[in-house]
Design a protein around this motif. Structure first.
Motif, short mmCIF file in Angstrom:
data_model
loop_
_atom_site.label_atom_id
_atom_site.label_comp_id
_atom_site.label_asym_id
_atom_site.label_seq_id
_atom_site.Cartn_x
_atom_site.Cartn_y
_atom_site.Cartn_z
N ILE B 328 -95.08 -151.45 -70.52
CA ILE B 328 -93.67 -151.88 -70.44
C ILE B 328 -92.87 -150.97 -71.36
O ILE B 328 -91.78 -150.52 -71.04
CB ILE B 328 -93.53 -153.37 -70.88
CG1 ILE B 328 -94.29 -154.29 -69.92
CG2 ILE B 328 -92.05 -153.76 -70.97
CD1 ILE B 328 -94.37 -155.75 -70.39
N CYS B 329 -93.46 -150.71 -72.52
CA CYS B 329 -92.79 -149.95 -73.58
C CYS B 329 -92.80 -148.45 -73.30
O CYS B 329 -91.85 -147.75 -73.61
CB CYS B 329 -93.51 -150.27 -74.88
SG CYS B 329 -92.82 -149.50 -76.32
N CYS B 348 -96.08 -149.91 -78.22
CA CYS B 348 -95.52 -151.27 -78.28
C CYS B 348 -95.80 -151.85 -79.67
O CYS B 348 -96.87 -151.65 -80.23
CB CYS B 348 -96.18 -152.13 -77.21
SG CYS B 348 -96.03 -153.90 -77.49
N ILE B 349 -94.83 -152.57 -80.22
CA ILE B 349 -95.01 -153.13 -81.56
C ILE B 349 -95.30 -154.63 -81.53
O ILE B 349 -95.35 -155.28 -82.57
CB ILE B 349 -93.79 -152.84 -82.46
CG1 ILE B 349 -92.51 -153.38 -81.82
CG2 ILE B 349 -93.70 -151.34 -82.74
CD1 ILE B 349 -91.27 -153.24 -82.71
N ASN B 352 -92.47 -158.97 -78.89
CA ASN B 352 -92.29 -159.96 -77.81
C ASN B 352 -90.84 -160.23 -77.43
O ASN B 352 -90.56 -161.08 -76.59
CB ASN B 352 -92.94 -161.30 -78.16
CG ASN B 352 -94.44 -161.30 -77.88
OD1 ASN B 352 -95.00 -160.25 -77.61
ND2 ASN B 352 -95.05 -162.46 -77.94
N GLN B 353 -89.92 -159.52 -78.04
CA GLN B 353 -88.52 -159.91 -77.89
C GLN B 353 -87.95 -159.70 -76.49
O GLN B 353 -87.32 -160.60 -75.94
CB GLN B 353 -87.67 -159.15 -78.92
CG GLN B 353 -86.22 -159.60 -78.94
CD GLN B 353 -85.43 -158.94 -80.06
OE1 GLN B 353 -85.98 -158.59 -81.10
NE2 GLN B 353 -84.14 -158.77 -79.85
N ALA B 354 -88.14 -158.51 -75.93
CA ALA B 354 -87.45 -158.22 -74.68
C ALA B 354 -88.34 -158.34 -73.44
O ALA B 354 -87.86 -158.35 -72.33
CB ALA B 354 -86.84 -156.82 -74.72
N CYS B 355 -89.66 -158.44 -73.65
CA CYS B 355 -90.55 -158.60 -72.49
C CYS B 355 -90.71 -160.09 -72.21
O CYS B 355 -89.95 -160.66 -71.43
CB CYS B 355 -91.87 -157.88 -72.74
SG CYS B 355 -92.62 -158.20 -74.34
N SER B 366 -87.41 -156.24 -70.21
CA SER B 366 -87.10 -154.94 -70.79
C SER B 366 -87.98 -154.74 -72.01
O SER B 366 -89.00 -155.41 -72.15
CB SER B 366 -85.61 -154.84 -71.13
OG SER B 366 -85.29 -153.49 -71.44
N CYS B 367 -87.57 -153.82 -72.88
CA CYS B 367 -88.31 -153.56 -74.10
C CYS B 367 -87.29 -153.22 -75.18
O CYS B 367 -86.35 -152.47 -74.90
CB CYS B 367 -89.27 -152.39 -73.89
SG CYS B 367 -90.05 -151.86 -75.44
N ILE B 368 -87.48 -153.75 -76.38
CA ILE B 368 -86.45 -153.45 -77.40
C ILE B 368 -86.42 -151.96 -77.73
O ILE B 368 -85.38 -151.42 -78.05
CB ILE B 368 -86.59 -154.28 -78.70
CG1 ILE B 368 -87.80 -153.91 -79.52
CG2 ILE B 368 -86.54 -155.76 -78.45
CD1 ILE B 368 -87.63 -154.35 -80.98
N GLN B 369 -87.57 -151.32 -77.62
CA GLN B 369 -87.61 -149.90 -77.99
C GLN B 369 -87.20 -149.01 -76.83
O GLN B 369 -86.87 -147.85 -77.03
CB GLN B 369 -89.03 -149.50 -78.37
CG GLN B 369 -89.62 -150.28 -79.50
CD GLN B 369 -90.90 -149.60 -79.95
OE1 GLN B 369 -90.85 -148.54 -80.57
NE2 GLN B 369 -92.03 -150.20 -79.63
S1 SF4 Z 1 -90.23 -155.73 -76.40
FE1 SF4 Z 1 -91.59 -155.54 -78.15
S2 SF4 Z 1 -93.49 -156.53 -77.47
FE2 SF4 Z 1 -92.27 -156.23 -75.65
S3 SF4 Z 1 -93.02 -154.30 -74.83
FE3 SF4 Z 1 -91.29 -153.79 -76.14
S4 SF4 Z 1 -92.16 -153.38 -78.15
FE4 SF4 Z 1 -93.72 -154.39 -76.95
#
Ligand code: SF4
Ligand SMILES: Cc1cc2nc3c(=O)[nH]c(=O)nc-3n(C[C@H](O)[C@H](O)[C@H](O)COP(=O)(O)O)c2cc1C
Lengths: 250, 653
Positions: B328-329, B348-349, B352-355, B366-369
């Motif tokens: 995803i990231c 990926c860190i 869990n925020q945007a997925c 989405s993905c925060i990064q």
């Molecule tokens: S939002 Fe955070 S947990 Fe989800 S894919 Fe992106 S980095 Fe990983």
């Protein structure tokens, strides 16, 4: 003029009273406590008199356990200027409280002493009257209106079937009824400031009073459960049941 | 070194049933909230096609409801009508053209019903009428006719997938969904042939698998997703998982191993384990399953990087690795690993925020990064700007870094100015909180991207838009962030008051009884509470919201709240601070304005968000300059909005 207000710590009126399983007393464990509502009215009246410029100082007093300082802090937050705590872990009777208050009246020389007409825990309705007797001051009980005029106070009393107005010369004792005023709520700024107001702690011994009780608590019973009602078919049946079942008429 | 030498196992093909998977990297099933009206749309095709294009071996499609009663949210795919077939065919073709294999997940949630399209509570069905704790559902036990109907609906859905050219189906028996509800004796209280003994409880799954085989024979791979341990008092342990797989082995082509259950807060944390769980944390369980079975296994759970996946396979814990958030990231992760560019992978860190966080809010993944994720139709390719310009970015937090990197990638000549010594902004503090060190990966990843995009970085430089424009910069992106916000406080004494983020900057930590006031419900309040409690302070966490960590994704929140509980942190909710004196903090109850006083306090710590460092007056002063504000200096929000702001601003140049 200085006003002395007596307040009592009781079970919060919103809380259902539970009796200890052995019927020895009311169960106070983990129960929310508060200032007796009639005492709130007393504090309110004193504070209003001060706000009107009639009184110059309001002193709140309680006789009771250490925790009763919470109620003194409430009185201070509501507008009292300072507080006196007569600390006693014994069960406090009306007479013991009245004796302690009488000593404080002697020390403080207030122009007016305001108390609740009764506390909602024991409903005794005695302390104000006993205090008047011990100090020899005139009393106006069950007040629904208090008007100070020079060295006199007019007290409108709630009595059976109407209102009675009495005029007392100051210093005097007044006990409050429900309709005297609507007490305000303590606001946070006032609660914060209340912490900085002086609170003196005295023991009954300091005042030279004996708190030993003269009554003995034998037994506490919760009110009996109410029975469900029934519908009667006729007046005759009603009269019959009142006579023979309820036995309230003969 | 070649991929063959670096990752000898990861890039070797593997056979599952009739399919040859080109490598061991699996994009496991995950609800994207991209589809509308329950059918495949362009956004979903573009999302999966991108992962296929960059070399993912096996793609398992998000859940497809097999029966009308399977609608556990308002936005899942449905496979209960032949009209769905063309959509699935598009997906099979889009992924197949790149050599990826596509499987579909066949799904019935049973009692795990989260929400519905009209907001009303649907009738939920389960093995028995045993209530579900997390969503507060009281299901209805299925009649035998109902069971039969659902079994047949699995078979019909498999037939549709087969017609669409999808190569395998995976029955979702994990996470406490319907098949697991039959298996779990705490949920299955039936006394007919579907309940009681294990042989009876597994009957539902046997019938489902047999009905599917009747429809598709050996033309499709048939797999089972199962929690090796539901990790909850009310869930199933490893013994039932092993027994189930042994029993069904002859009917299956593979099993996909996860943990957790949707039924409880604690169990659901494992559906998407957050960053406090270590990489490949289920390896041991998977290893012991594998030694008991001859079935190919896919292992999933925080396998983030190709070398971690390589190790899982080399050690024999599994045959393939689910690397879902990793993809995803960074959709190009497999291609980067293959060309020996592991440093180029945006890891990926586990925030869990945007997925999964978006999923729970019903909004597209989405993905925060990497805000391009889930937005492939808009940002599949960053493109080249028509005119190359000199661009200055002021502020090296996530917003500024992303803006600089994207602008440079689009062909601009970009300089990033940062007043401090290092880049990263508030992510630098976030990574110092317990269990959040991985958050620093956000900075590492963006720094790598800046380097590759050849952005010139100038640290310890205080600059103004006026000066930069005078110097010849044609566009200025301002990303200077926020300073901590202090709410109005009535202070009547000497109680020390600190800002939470300031504590993380290395000041000595307060001890004694510390009250933390948190209006944000983000990682700062709960994180500082955990930090101080671990350092020996007695902590009261007073939150303005309904519960601690209110704006965190629920798995992050609930695992954190459980740790706070273990540490004895006292929580006060519905609190609005009023003031403090020498040793007390005063609050109002936000529901009824009743005062709440905390006494015996030694220190008050504020976690009340930020206020923008750029004022409306600054904006007026810069009105004639080519200036764009992004991130917290525009409006303080989270890293996700900051990074997306940066992307949008750079795309507009
Ligand atoms: S939002 Fe955070 S947990 Fe989800 S894919 Fe992106 S980095 Fe990983
Ligand atoms: C947004 C999102 C939705 C998910 N939905 C599903 C799902 O529909 N079916 C499923 O079996 N697992 C689902 N999962 C779990 C993933 O398949 C996977 O097991 C999980 O993300 C852990 O793997 P990872 O650490 O590689 O990300 C979902 C995960 C995410 C992030």
């Amino acid at each position: 003029m200085k006003i002395l207000v007596a307040v009592k710590r009781v079970i919060d009126y919103n809380v259902k009273i539970r009796v200890k399983p052995d019927h020895s007393d009311v169960d106070l464990t983990n129960v929310k406590m508060a200032m007796n509502p009639f005492c709130e009215i007393a504090v309110e009246e004193a504070v209003r008199l001060k706000e009107k410029g009639v009184a110059t100082e309001v002193v709140a007093v309680t006789v009771g356990p250490k925790a009763a300082q919470e109620q003194l802090r409430t009185a201070l937050a509501l507008g009292a200027d300072r507080a006196i705590h007569v600390e006693s872990d014994e069960r406090v009777e009306s007479l013991g409280a009245a004796k302690a208050l009488a000593k404080l009246v002697e020390e403080e020389q207030p122009g007016l002493v305001i108390l609740g007409k009764q506390a909602i825990d024991t409903d005794n309705n005695q302390t104000g009257q006993m205090l008047a007797a011990l100090t020899g001051l005139p009393q106006g009980t069950f007040a629904s209106e208090v008007a100070v005029d020079g060295d006199k106070v007019q007290v409108t009393r709630e009595i059976d079937g109407g209102l009675q107005t009495v005029e007392l010369s100051l210093p005097a004792i007044v006990t409050t009824d429900l309709r005297l005023n609507e007490p305000r709520y303590a606001k946070l700024p006032d609660i914060m400031k209340a912490k900085k107001k002086p609170l003196d702690v005295k023991s009954p011994a300091d005042l030279g009073v004996e708190m030993a009780t003269r009554t003995k608590l034998l037994k506490v019973e919760p009110p009996a459960e109410r029975q469900g009602g029934i519908k009667v078919g006729s007046v005759d049946e009603l009269v019959d049941k009142l006579k023979n079942e309820a036995k309230v008429i003969s | 070194m070649s991929a063959q030498e670096l990752f000898p196992n990861l890039f070797s093909p593997f056979r599952i049933g009739p399919c040859t998977i080109p490598n061991r990297i699996v994009f496991t099933g995950h609800d994207t909230c991209l589809p509308e009206d329950g059918i495949v749309n362009d956004a979903l095709v573009a999302y999966l096609e991108k992962r296929a294009r960059h070399g993912t071996g096996l793609i398992v499609l998000q859940v497809s409801g097999v029966h009308e009663s399977a609608r556990y949210t308002s936005h899942l795919l449905m496979a209960n009508d032949d009209a769905c077939i063309p959509g699935y065919r598009r997906l099979a073709e889009a992924c197949g053209q790149h050599g990826s294999v596509l499987f579909a997940q066949l799904f019935h949630p049973g009692r795990e019903i989260m929400e519905s399209s009209d907001g009303l509570r649907p009738v939920a069905y389960s093995a028995s009428g045993v209530p579900q704790e997390r969503f507060g559902v009281m299901p209805r036990g299925l009649s035998r006719a109902g069971i039969h109907e659902i079994v047949e609906s699995f078979a019909a859905a498999a037939r549709r997938m087969c017609l669409a050219g999808i190569q395998g189906v995976e029955i979702l028996a994990s996470h406490g969904y319907l098949p697991a509800q039959f298996l779990n004796p705490q949920v299955n209280r039936r006394d007919d042939e579907y309940g009681g003994s294990f042989a009876n409880r597994v009957r539902f799954l046997e019938e489902v698998l047999d009905a599917i085989r009747r429809e598709v024979g050996d033309r499709m791979a048939v797999g089972l997703r199962l929690s090796c341990d539901e990790r909850d008092e009310q869930g199933m342990g490893q013994d039932i998982a092993i027994e189930t797989l042994r029993h069904l082995e002859s009917r299956l082509d593979y099993a996909s191993v996860v943990a957790g259950t949707s039924a409880t807060l604690g169990g659901s944390v494992h559906i998407v384990p957050p960053m406090s769980y270590e990489s490949a944390y289920l390896s041991k369980e998977s290893h012991s399953l594998r030694s008991d079975l001859s079935l190919p296994l896919i292992l999933t759970g925080r396998i983030n990087q190709p070398h971690e996946a390589e190790e899982v396979i080399r050690s024999g814990a599994a045959d393939l690795c689910g690397m879902t958030r990793a993809l995803i990231c960074d959709p190009a992760m497999p291609a980067k690993a293959r060309r020996n560019d592991a440093d180029g992978i945006r890891a990926c860190i586990g925030c869990n925020q945007a997925c999964i966080g978006h999923f729970h809010r019903g909004i597209p993944i989405s993905c925060i990064q990497y805000p391009e994720s889930g937005r492939e139709l808009l940002y599949d390719d960053l493109g080249r700007a028509e005119i190359s310009r000199r661009v200055a970015v002021i502020g090296g937090g996530p917003a500024g870094m992303k803006a600089a990197m994207v602008a440079a990638a689009r062909g601009h000549e970009v300089t990033l100015f940062e007043a401090g010594r290092r880049l990263g902004g508030q992510a630098n503090q976030a990574q110092l909180l317990p269990g959040r060190s991985e958050f620093g990966g956000l900075i590492t990843n963006l720094m790598e991207e800046l380097k590759r995009a050849e952005v010139e970085v100038a640290t310890q430089r205080h600059v103004t838009p006026q000066a930069l424009v005078a110097e010849g910069f044609e566009r200025v992106i301002v990303a200077t962030g926020a300073r901590p916000y202090t709410p109005p406080l009535e202070l009547l004494g000497e109680l020390p008051v600190s800002q939470a983020v300031a504590l993380l900057d290395g000041a000595s930590l307060p001890g004694g009884h510390v009250v933390i006031y948190d209006t944000q419900g983000d990682w700062v309040g709960v994180g500082v509470a955990e930090l101080l409690a671990r350092e020996g302070a007695r902590v009261t966490l007073a939150v303005n919201g309904l519960h601690p960590g209110e704006s965190l994704q629920s798995y992050v929140r609930d695992s954190t709240v459980a740790r706070l509980h273990d540490l004895g942190v006292r929580v006060m909710t519905y609190a609005r601070v009023f003031g403090a004196d020498d040793d007390s903090v005063y609050f109002y109850h936000t529901g009824g304005a009743e005062p709440m006083v905390v006494e015996g306090v030694d220190h008050l710590v504020l976690s009340c968000g930020g206020e923008p460092v750029v004022s409306p007056e600054d904006e007026d002063r810069w009105a004639t300059l080519p200036v764009t504000l992004v991130g917290d200096c525009l409006a303080p929000r989270t890293a996700e909005e900051a990074v997306y702001d940066g992307l949008k601003a750079a795309m507009a140049i």
